[in-house]
Design an enzyme around this catalytic site. Structure first.
Site, mmCIF file in Angstrom:
data_model
loop_
_atom_site.group_PDB
_atom_site.id
_atom_site.type_symbol
_atom_site.label_atom_id
_atom_site.label_comp_id
_atom_site.label_asym_id
_atom_site.label_seq_id
_atom_site.Cartn_x
_atom_site.Cartn_y
_atom_site.Cartn_z
ATOM 1 N N ARG A 116 46.971 40.099 24.659
ATOM 2 C CA ARG A 116 45.710 40.183 23.922
ATOM 3 C C ARG A 116 45.679 41.516 23.181
ATOM 4 N NH1 ARG A 116 41.052 41.319 28.567
ATOM 5 N NH2 ARG A 116 41.426 43.554 28.719
ATOM 6 N N ASN A 154 36.217 42.675 22.027
ATOM 7 C CA ASN A 154 36.245 42.975 23.453
ATOM 8 C C ASN A 154 37.135 44.192 23.694
ATOM 9 O OD1 ASN A 154 35.760 42.038 26.374
ATOM 10 N ND2 ASN A 154 37.989 42.283 26.302
ATOM 11 N N GLU A 155 36.552 45.215 24.308
ATOM 12 C CA GLU A 155 37.329 46.395 24.707
ATOM 13 C C GLU A 155 38.278 46.878 23.602
ATOM 14 O OE1 GLU A 155 37.480 45.835 29.562
ATOM 15 O OE2 GLU A 155 39.233 45.265 28.389
ATOM 16 N N GLU A 308 30.822 44.179 32.438
ATOM 17 C CA GLU A 308 31.818 43.638 33.369
ATOM 18 C C GLU A 308 31.891 44.501 34.615
ATOM 19 O OE1 GLU A 308 35.746 43.095 31.870
ATOM 20 O OE2 GLU A 308 35.102 42.222 29.970
ATOM 21 N N TRP A 316 45.120 44.430 38.514
ATOM 22 C CA TRP A 316 45.954 45.292 37.701
ATOM 23 C C TRP A 316 46.277 46.630 38.358
ATOM 24 C CZ3 TRP A 316 42.327 49.026 37.166
ATOM 25 C CH2 TRP A 316 40.990 48.626 37.043
ATOM 26 N N GLU A 356 45.280 36.708 34.693
ATOM 27 C CA GLU A 356 44.268 37.269 35.576
ATOM 28 C C GLU A 356 43.778 36.268 36.625
ATOM 29 O OE1 GLU A 356 42.324 40.841 33.012
ATOM 30 O OE2 GLU A 356 41.532 38.853 32.570
ATOM 31 N N LYS A 357 44.672 35.412 37.070
ATOM 32 C CA LYS A 357 44.256 34.411 38.067
ATOM 33 C C LYS A 357 43.966 35.023 39.430
ATOM 34 C CE LYS A 357 49.115 33.019 38.845
ATOM 35 N NZ LYS A 357 49.670 33.787 37.698
ATOM 36 N N PHE A 358 44.421 36.258 39.666
ATOM 37 C CA PHE A 358 44.097 36.927 40.916
ATOM 38 C C PHE A 358 42.979 37.951 40.752
ATOM 39 C CE2 PHE A 358 48.532 35.517 41.751
ATOM 40 C CZ PHE A 358 48.221 34.635 42.778
ATOM 41 N N HIS A 359 42.401 38.029 39.546
ATOM 42 C CA HIS A 359 41.192 38.821 39.339
ATOM 43 C C HIS A 359 40.012 37.985 39.811
ATOM 44 C CE1 HIS A 359 37.892 40.892 37.374
ATOM 45 N NE2 HIS A 359 38.698 41.821 36.906
#
Length: 658
Positions: A116, A154-155, A308, A316, A356-359
């Site tokens: 991204r 975003n960011e 957020e 991360w 980011e599936k573990f976020h």
């Protein structure tokens, strides 16, 4: 008058998070809405942040049907929408068809799609596509009753060293300096034979394999990058404003991020918002949160938006720990106490695929029976309970900490005296001392009006403009108190070292006759001072005879020379005292300036913040503790009256109205 956060909150605290339903089959959407309503307090979601390829699967195509159905579904269930422009993550076809939209790093390497933020802020092609998708979103949904706010990109964080950015950099420099003589002077190009005879010879600071880059060039490139990203933001903002002038617009900052001049950016936002992810294992995680919250509130000049946070672990860090029971609630209330009128998460439902599936999400992989969702339900209900009392409430501070991105950029050059001197570390140390002393602090730019504060604190401002120096002098001459840390006032706005190693006006203010040498310390090294030990840095200072009170160094090369100087109401601290010593020093200076703690006699680990008429008490410890609060108060969370004392459980919170 431009819109504000209050136009979106409508007297309540916004509660929700990023919602990415395009990752799920449509039958899941009904379940999402059921869980949002079941959580009661969930009243807002952000849609579309990373949806560009879904909205525009090929150039010029538009797939809005799925978003139409979502907007209607959410509105029908009483949930408002913060609609994002999806421009932070262009579709793969853009980079494939238009390589000019891809940024390059300082080595000239292309940053390809597949992640991204893979866009060049200077690319005319990228800007054209971004404007087109923004225009169509605003035209289609500007009148939709679910829409409460716009979230741009975003960011923002992308730097670009490519050819299109180089051309834009030259245009930016022409506007800033007008002539090559002025640029050569500002950059000190007489050093190393770097003088430019044509604008076309100027490039971004690309890789210099032999040694160091020109610090003036690097400083201006940081300024340019911040400005180019801001141009991208304002271009999209202006499009949505044209369609919906009554709705506020925001974009989310990263906490204490070096890449943006956030003072300048904040002036262009209707709502200032930030993403905040303290490490649950960090014993100073709450202080980091307080620093970011104080800075964001000051940029907003009032209520702000926590865009957020994480309901549990992130993905991360090297090791990603979950939040212990109660910590999510505690840190959310800390944000509200320090001015947030919106408490949101990334993201609503935890992803099953992707990077980011573990976020964590508000609904984790464990589903509605999981602890994350159960804690979210509790928090939402409690925020709903206090919304009417707290929303819009302001925070009054007698202490202000000064911070400037241009000074940070200049002081971070690779050719500095000590790479151990890291501005965020110094800023954190000074803010921590004030936080632990229960002194509420604002932040400000060094050229802001400071007259409303009893005490101005400058942890470090390596670069100070003439206007900033004059502002500090006027503040002290007006009868108020100033305390500055080391390496302040060293350079002017071009990163040119001031004659004498510190601005002469500041030397006179502090009672410094001569600053002979800077003496940086090694990692773990300390220097003895009378009554405490200093870390990180020391300075060989000769004071004006009889003009300043001093706390001397003891032993070593600097024996007898001042570690701390005071001349009237101006203090200078030439080292970084260890934490307890810095807290004691600043507490004493604050008391002398007439600044009082929020509440006297607070136990260690308990934070107290006043917001409007409410007193927030936050227990950052894991043990039950009793706090003395003289008088009778109503606890909004417990719904009971308390007299003279409040008992807080592990990570407990009380919100008291007298």
């Amino acid at each position: 008058m431009k819109p504000a956060l209050a136009d979106a909150t409508r007297g309540r605290i916004l509660f929700g998070g990023d919602y990415n339903p395009e990752q799920w089959p449509e039958e899941t959407w009904q379940d999402d809405v059921r869980l949002m309503k079941q959580a009661r307090g969930v009243n807002s979601v952000t849609l579309g942040v990373f949806s560009w390829s879904r909205l525009e699967p090929e150039p010029g195509a538009r797939e809005f049907g799925w978003l139409d159905r979502l907007m209607d579904l959410l509105h029908d269930n009483g949930i408002g929408v913060v609609l994002a422009t999806p421009t932070s993550s262009p579709p793969p076809w853009m980079g494939r068809l238009h390589p000019d939209t891809l940024p390059r790093d300082a080595d000239g390497h292309i940053e390809w799609w597949g992640g991204r933020q893979h866009f060049s802020h200077s690319s005319a092609t990228y800007r054209r596509y971004a404007a087109a998708i923004t225009e169509d979103l605003a035209a289609r949904y500007g009148t939709h009753p679910a829409l409460t706010m716009w979230h741009i990109n975003n960011e923002y964080c992308t730097a670009d060293h490519g050819d299109e950015a180089a051309a834009a950099f030259r245009r930016w420099l022409r506007q800033r300096y007008t002539t090559l003589d002025a640029l050569n002077s500002a950059w000190g190009t007489a050093f190393w034979s770097q003088g430019y005879d044509t604008w076309d010879g100027i490039l971004p600071p690309r890789r210099a394999h032999h040694y160091l880059k020109n610090p003036g060039q690097v400083l201006d490139f940081r300024r340019f990058t911040s400005d180019m990203l801001l141009e991208c933001y304002t271009a999209e903002r202006d499009i949505v404003r044209r369609h919906t002038p009554h709705l506020p617009v925001t974009t989310n900052f990263m906490p204490l991020w070096i890449g943006q001049d956030a003072w300048r950016w904040a002036r262009e936002e209707d709502v200032v918002s930030v993403d905040l992810y303290p490490d649950p294992r960090d014993p100073l995680g709450a202080q980091h949160g307080a620093l970011v919250q104080d800075l964001t509130r000051s940029q907003a000049r009032g209520p702000w938006m926590l865009m957020e946070q994480a309901a549990g672990p992130v993905n991360w860090r090297g090791v990603n720990h979950p939040k212990p029971r109660g910590l999510n609630r505690l840190w959310s209330f800390q944000a509200v106490a320090r001015g947030a009128d919106a408490v949101c998460y990334f993201q609503w439902r935890q992803s099953r695929q992707g990077a980011e599936k573990f976020h964590s999400g508000m609904v984790g992989h464990a589903g509605e029976q999981g602890r994350a969702y159960q804690e979210v339900r509790q928090l939402g209900a409690e925020l709903e309970r206090i919304s009417g009392d707290v929303s819009g409430g302001r925070i009054d501070a007698d202490v202000v900490v000064l911070h400037d991105w241009h000074s940070w950029w200049a002081g971070a050059h690779e050719g500095r005296l000590s790479t151990l001197v890291d501005l965020p570390e110094v800023l954190t140390a000074w803010h921590r001392a004030l936080w632990e002393a229960h002194l509420t602090t604002d932040f400000a730019h060094p050229e802001h009006d400071l007259s409303g504060y009893r005490l101005v604190v400058v942890p470090q401002l390596y670069l100070l403009t003439d206007a900033a120096v004059a502002n500090l002098l006027a503040y002290v001459r007006g009868g108020s108190t100033l305390v500055c840390g080391f390496l302040t006032g060293v350079a002017d706005e071009d990163d040119r070292v001031r004659t004498g190693g510190m601005d002469a006006r500041l030397r006179e203010l502090f009672g410094i006759r001569t600053l002979h040498e800077w003496w940086p310390l090694e990692a773990g090294e300390t220097v003895a001072c009378e009554g405490f030990r200093g870390t990180l840095w020391s300075e060989e200072i000769e004071p004006e005879p009889g003009a300043a009170e001093t706390v001397p160094y003891r032993g070593g090369e600097l024996d007898g020379l001042p570690a701390v100087l005071r001349r009237g109401r101006a203090w200078y601290v030439s080292t970084l005292p260890e934490p307890d010593a810095l807290r004691t020093l600043l507490s004493g200076i604050a008391a002398g300036a007439g600044v009082r703690p929020v509440l006297d006699g607070l136990p260690a680990g308990v934070e107290a913040v006043r917001r409007g008429e409410l007193l927030f008490l936050l227990n950052h410890g894991r043990e039950q503790i009793t706090v003395q609060v003289p008088g009778t108060h109503h606890d909004l969370l417990g719904g009971t009256d308390v007299t003279d004392e409040v008992t807080l459980g592990r990570h407990g919170v009380a919100v008291l109205r007298s």
